[in-house]
Design a protein around this motif. Structure first.
Motif, PDB file in Angstrom:
ATOM      1  N   GLU A  16      -7.692 -11.661  -6.923  1.00 43.94           N
ATOM      2  CA  GLU A  16      -6.427 -11.254  -6.649  1.00 43.94           C
ATOM      3  C   GLU A  16      -6.176  -9.877  -6.571  1.00 43.94           C
ATOM      4  O   GLU A  16      -7.196  -8.959  -7.288  1.00 43.94           O
ATOM      5  CB  GLU A  16      -5.553 -11.857  -7.919  1.00 43.94           C
ATOM      6  CG  GLU A  16      -5.465 -13.323  -7.631  1.00 43.94           C
ATOM      7  CD  GLU A  16      -4.292 -13.907  -8.641  1.00 43.94           C
ATOM      8  OE1 GLU A  16      -3.795 -13.066  -9.345  1.00 43.94           O
ATOM      9  OE2 GLU A  16      -4.199 -14.981  -8.625  1.00 43.94           O
ATOM     10  N   PRO A  17      -5.299  -9.202  -5.832  1.00 45.00           N
ATOM     11  CA  PRO A  17      -5.086  -7.656  -5.937  1.00 45.00           C
ATOM     12  C   PRO A  17      -4.797  -7.301  -7.285  1.00 45.00           C
ATOM     13  O   PRO A  17      -4.342  -7.949  -8.155  1.00 45.00           O
ATOM     14  CB  PRO A  17      -3.865  -7.738  -5.151  1.00 45.00           C
ATOM     15  CG  PRO A  17      -3.393  -9.056  -5.040  1.00 45.00           C
ATOM     16  CD  PRO A  17      -4.002  -9.938  -5.285  1.00 45.00           C
ATOM     17  N   HIS A 102       1.776  -6.206   3.825  1.00 46.05           N
ATOM     18  CA  HIS A 102       1.282  -7.380   3.487  1.00 46.05           C
ATOM     19  C   HIS A 102       0.238  -6.953   2.498  1.00 46.05           C
ATOM     20  O   HIS A 102      -0.425  -5.832   2.602  1.00 46.05           O
ATOM     21  CB  HIS A 102       0.360  -8.273   4.558  1.00 46.05           C
ATOM     22  CG  HIS A 102       1.364  -8.964   5.607  1.00 46.05           C
ATOM     23  ND1 HIS A 102       1.920 -10.001   5.422  1.00 46.05           N
ATOM     24  CD2 HIS A 102       1.419  -8.617   6.912  1.00 46.05           C
ATOM     25  CE1 HIS A 102       2.903 -10.434   6.466  1.00 46.05           C
ATOM     26  NE2 HIS A 102       2.412  -9.412   7.309  1.00 46.05           N
ATOM     27  N   VAL A 103       0.130  -7.776   1.414  1.00 48.99           N
ATOM     28  CA  VAL A 103      -0.954  -7.658   0.286  1.00 48.99           C
ATOM     29  C   VAL A 103      -2.208  -7.981   0.891  1.00 48.99           C
ATOM     30  O   VAL A 103      -3.278  -7.478   0.709  1.00 48.99           O
ATOM     31  CB  VAL A 103      -0.674  -8.063  -1.034  1.00 48.99           C
ATOM     32  CG1 VAL A 103      -0.662  -9.789  -0.914  1.00 48.99           C
ATOM     33  CG2 VAL A 103      -1.673  -7.811  -1.982  1.00 48.99           C
ATOM     34  N   ASP A 104      -2.394  -9.074   1.673  1.00 48.60           N
ATOM     35  CA  ASP A 104      -3.534  -9.589   2.186  1.00 48.60           C
ATOM     36  C   ASP A 104      -3.100 -10.610   3.483  1.00 48.60           C
ATOM     37  O   ASP A 104      -2.123 -10.809   3.538  1.00 48.60           O
ATOM     38  CB  ASP A 104      -4.435 -10.474   1.316  1.00 48.60           C
ATOM     39  CG  ASP A 104      -3.896 -11.581   0.507  1.00 48.60           C
ATOM     40  OD1 ASP A 104      -2.830 -12.078   1.243  1.00 48.60           O
ATOM     41  OD2 ASP A 104      -4.245 -11.741  -0.691  1.00 48.60           O
ATOM     42  N   PRO A 109      -7.993  -8.326   2.304  1.00 53.19           N
ATOM     43  CA  PRO A 109      -6.723  -7.217   1.975  1.00 53.19           C
ATOM     44  C   PRO A 109      -6.043  -6.858   2.933  1.00 53.19           C
ATOM     45  O   PRO A 109      -6.908  -6.276   3.977  1.00 53.19           O
ATOM     46  CB  PRO A 109      -7.504  -6.362   1.039  1.00 53.19           C
ATOM     47  CG  PRO A 109      -8.934  -7.145   0.828  1.00 53.19           C
ATOM     48  CD  PRO A 109      -9.331  -7.953   1.917  1.00 53.19           C
ATOM     49  N   ALA A 110      -4.899  -6.314   2.919  1.00 52.60           N
ATOM     50  CA  ALA A 110      -4.034  -5.696   3.858  1.00 52.60           C
ATOM     51  C   ALA A 110      -3.666  -4.444   3.309  1.00 52.60           C
ATOM     52  O   ALA A 110      -3.888  -4.037   2.322  1.00 52.60           O
ATOM     53  CB  ALA A 110      -2.914  -6.663   4.319  1.00 52.60           C
ATOM     54  N   VAL A 111      -2.835  -3.790   4.137  1.00 55.99           N
ATOM     55  CA  VAL A 111      -2.117  -2.354   3.775  1.00 55.99           C
ATOM     56  C   VAL A 111      -1.796  -2.005   2.222  1.00 55.99           C
ATOM     57  O   VAL A 111      -2.122  -1.140   1.769  1.00 55.99           O
ATOM     58  CB  VAL A 111      -1.125  -2.202   5.078  1.00 55.99           C
ATOM     59  CG1 VAL A 111       0.186  -2.720   4.806  1.00 55.99           C
ATOM     60  CG2 VAL A 111      -0.711  -0.609   4.794  1.00 55.99           C
ATOM     61  N   ALA A 117      -2.042  -0.999  -8.249  1.00 55.03           N
ATOM     62  CA  ALA A 117      -2.933  -0.002  -9.289  1.00 55.03           C
ATOM     63  C   ALA A 117      -2.163   1.375  -9.474  1.00 55.03           C
ATOM     64  O   ALA A 117      -2.648   2.321  -9.868  1.00 55.03           O
ATOM     65  CB  ALA A 117      -4.249   0.108  -8.479  1.00 55.03           C
ATOM     66  N   LEU A 118      -1.068   1.416  -8.641  1.00 58.65           N
ATOM     67  CA  LEU A 118      -0.562   2.800  -8.638  1.00 58.65           C
ATOM     68  C   LEU A 118       0.138   3.206 -10.184  1.00 58.65           C
ATOM     69  O   LEU A 118       0.525   2.023 -11.027  1.00 58.65           O
ATOM     70  CB  LEU A 118       0.793   3.045  -7.938  1.00 58.65           C
ATOM     71  CG  LEU A 118       0.247   2.991  -6.139  1.00 58.65           C
ATOM     72  CD1 LEU A 118       1.752   2.930  -5.325  1.00 58.65           C
ATOM     73  CD2 LEU A 118      -0.466   4.272  -6.024  1.00 58.65           C
TER      74      LEU A 118
END
Length: 195
Positions: A16-17, A102-104, A109-111, A117-118
């Motif tokens: 997962e992201p 999109h996350v993925d 994975p996408a943009v 993680a920010l």
């Protein structure tokens, strides 16, 4: 008012992201004290977004609302493409500018995969069609379940120049997609004009 953006995709099939730390969530429901933003800018469409901390450097396309009144997303055929809600304010203008991505996708994975993680203080740069770049700083990052999405907090018009980045989040279930949305809150700190 825009209703929640549901960016349901097929998932990467792998890990997962990244998820934001609870320490990055808005404190006591408040994103940040008012009055800290830079000078508002004139309207100009965004053309590119850069987030150095997570390696994002992507073009931007205009998006609107879908048929159900949700914030639409860019086509998932282009994984490195962010969307800007063009019926609202542009990044740098007074108010709340909305960007989505999109996350993925089914292809990986996408943009906006790394948004979780920010951290507070990370920089977001938005290049605009008038040859200026608006500089934003992250104030908070949080994940909301679909059933508890804070529309007013995320989409409500701010008195100063603010930015929201929105993508999928909250865990993934095959067949149902992501359970919610991840939101990055940021405010304008300044801008520069291209030479």
């Amino acid at each position: 008012m825009v209703v929640g953006a549901w960016l349901v995709q097929d998932g990467t099939g792998g890990s997962e992201p990244p998820a934001p730390s609870p320490a990055e969530a808005p404190s006591g429901g408040a994103v940040r004290p008012a009055g800290l933003s830079g000078t508002p800018m004139a309207a100009a469409a965004p053309v590119r977004i850069s987030i150095p901390a997570i390696g994002v450097d992507a073009p931007v396309t205009a998006v609107a609302l879908d048929g159900e009144g949700h914030l639409a997303t860019p086509p998932d055929s282009e994984r490195n493409l962010a969307g800007w809600y063009h019926q609202g304010v542009s990044p740098g203008q007074r108010g709340t500018a909305l960007m989505t991505g999109h996350v993925d996708t089914a292809r990986g994975p996408a943009v906006f995969y790394g948004l979780g993680a920010l951290h507070r203080g990370d920089r977001i740069d938005v290049a605009r069609a008038d040859r200026t770049t608006a500089w934003f700083v992250v104030d908070a990052v949080d994940v909301y379940d679909r059933t508890a999405f804070p529309d007013r907090q995320v989409y409500g018009q701010a008195p100063d120049p603010q930015l929201r980045l929105i993508t999928c989040g909250g865990g993934y279930t095959k067949g149902q997609g992501y359970r919610g949305n991840l939101v990055v809150y940021a405010h304008l700190t300044g801008h520069r004009r291209a030479a």
